[in-house]
Design a protein around this motif. Structure first.
Motif, short mmCIF file in Angstrom:
data_model
loop_
_atom_site.label_atom_id
_atom_site.label_comp_id
_atom_site.label_asym_id
_atom_site.label_seq_id
_atom_site.Cartn_x
_atom_site.Cartn_y
_atom_site.Cartn_z
N PHE A 268 16.13 1.93 -14.44
CA PHE A 268 14.67 1.93 -14.07
C PHE A 268 14.76 3.08 -15.68
N GLU A 269 12.90 3.15 -15.77
CA GLU A 269 12.55 3.94 -16.49
C GLU A 269 11.72 4.93 -16.59
N VAL A 270 10.93 5.93 -16.66
CA VAL A 270 10.29 7.27 -16.96
C VAL A 270 8.79 7.00 -17.84
N TYR A 271 8.46 7.50 -16.77
CA TYR A 271 6.81 7.39 -18.09
C TYR A 271 6.65 8.96 -18.55
N MET A 272 6.90 9.43 -19.83
CA MET A 272 6.44 10.13 -20.39
C MET A 272 5.45 10.57 -21.51
N ILE A 273 4.69 11.38 -21.52
CA ILE A 273 3.84 11.81 -22.91
C ILE A 273 4.16 13.08 -23.46
N ARG A 274 3.83 12.74 -24.67
CA ARG A 274 3.84 14.42 -25.95
C ARG A 274 2.54 14.91 -25.48
N ARG A 275 2.65 15.58 -25.60
CA ARG A 275 1.44 17.35 -25.39
C ARG A 275 0.63 17.47 -26.43
N ALA A 276 -0.54 16.98 -26.85
CA ALA A 276 -1.19 17.13 -28.36
C ALA A 276 -1.43 18.18 -28.79
N ALA A 277 -0.79 19.02 -29.50
CA ALA A 277 -1.04 19.97 -30.38
C ALA A 277 -1.55 20.92 -30.03
N GLY A 278 -2.71 20.69 -29.29
CA GLY A 278 -3.86 21.65 -29.17
C GLY A 278 -3.50 22.07 -28.15
N MET A 279 -2.49 21.44 -27.13
CA MET A 279 -2.48 22.04 -25.51
C MET A 279 -1.84 22.62 -25.87
N SER B 147 -6.34 10.95 -20.28
CA SER B 147 -6.70 12.20 -20.53
C SER B 147 -7.41 12.86 -21.89
N GLY B 148 -6.51 12.70 -23.16
CA GLY B 148 -7.26 13.79 -24.32
C GLY B 148 -5.82 13.69 -24.62
N GLU B 149 -5.32 14.92 -23.63
CA GLU B 149 -4.28 15.64 -23.38
C GLU B 149 -2.98 15.28 -24.03
N ALA B 150 -2.81 13.73 -23.94
CA ALA B 150 -1.16 13.72 -24.77
C ALA B 150 -1.75 13.00 -26.46
N ASP B 151 -0.94 12.40 -27.16
CA ASP B 151 -0.88 12.01 -28.31
C ASP B 151 0.10 10.54 -29.00
N ARG B 152 1.13 10.63 -27.27
CA ARG B 152 2.18 9.92 -27.73
C ARG B 152 2.23 9.45 -25.92
N THR B 153 2.80 8.42 -25.77
CA THR B 153 3.05 7.92 -24.47
C THR B 153 4.72 6.87 -24.80
N VAL B 154 5.33 6.81 -23.55
CA VAL B 154 6.38 6.23 -23.96
C VAL B 154 6.73 5.46 -22.59
#
Length: 276
Positions: A46-57, A201-208
């Protein structure tokens, strides 16, 4: 005992904290949800959904999972839900009924706010389908901007919270030297059929979407920056052969036991995160 490399920026902050005799701030209760889906190629696993937190977070640049702080209203709202009642969740999480309700509601609310995934349905046995349309987006924005509450949204849409879809997994507390600390309960949940997470959300700059083993390999290669809670959780998930094994794996865990990373130095003076 497990150890992990410490980013230099975090190590420098920790040194200042201890050198100045810093006083730890109380951790805020929070919840994180790991959304999982079958491998789209039809392969095992299976796969898991991940986000990269934006630089200002907080923890900007780090890959993590959707989640956030408990809101004061999360423990006070009254809503229909499927699954154990608040007292039952309290027994599982080691919390009072009110605090457990707040954590469960925060998990469901945050995954809708941050990823556009709604763990709710018109009855205890179903889940809503696609919630990416304009009307749903207006409802989500109203929730994010606190113009409406989570219970109000569900009631207006005549939905029941599917708390039974959340499987408690672990509990992590931010190290004492961090200026913003969280007492975070981790949950796993299957992505409902017909829904698709998206960066709203605007809190991430990338998702995968990524398999746990691949995420770990790319982290080891320096491609994906992660902190110990994410790395350890991915390692634990990688031990599950498929999604069918997750309920039993979650049932055998103690999600009430807090895990608190601390910093130590190796013999050559290199700082590392150490876990019990």
């Amino acid at each position: 005992m497990r150890s992990f490399a410490v980013p230099e920026s975090i190590a420098a902050h920790a040194r200042r904290f201890y050198a100045e005799g810093g006083v730890p701030v109380p951790p805020r209760p929070a919840a994180t949800v790991l959304l999982l889906r079958p491998d789209p190629a039809g392969e095992a696993g299976f796969e898991v959904y991940m986000i990269r937190r934006a630089a200002g977070m907080t923890f900007g640049g780090m890959y993590a999972f959707p989640g956030g702080s408990v809101d004061p209203g999360d423990s006070e709202i009254r809503l229909d839900w499927t699954g154990p009642d608040a007292a039952g969740w309290g027994d599982r999480l080691g919390l009072s009924a009110g605090a457990a309700q707040a954590v469960v509601c925060a998990a469901a609310r945050e995954v809708f706010e941050e990823a556009g995934v709604l763990l709710a349905g018109p009855d205890p046995g179903t889940v809503v389908g696609d919630v990416s349309g304009d009307e749903w987006e207006r409802a989500r924005q109203a929730l994010v901007n606190r113009r409406t509450g989570f219970a109000d949204l569900l009631r207006d849409c005549r939905l029941t919270l599917r708390a039974d879809l959340l499987l408690p997994w672990s509990r992590w507390i931010t190290p004492e030297f961090e200026p913003r600390r969280f007492d975070t309960y981790f949950f796993v949940a299957l992505l409902p059929a017909g829904q698709r997470p998206r960066d709203v959300s605007g809190e991430a700059d990338r998702t995968v979407w990524i398999r746990p083993a691949e995420a770990l390999a790319r982290s080891a290669a320096g491609e994906l920056a992660m902190l110990p809670p994410t790395l350890v959780t991915l390692t634990e998930l990688d031990g599950c052969p498929d999604l069918a094994a997750l309920p039993a794996a979650a049932a055998g865990r103690d999600p009430a036991a807090p895990i608190v990373p601390r910093i130590a130095e190796t013999e050559d003076g290199t700082p590392t995160f150490v876990l019990p």
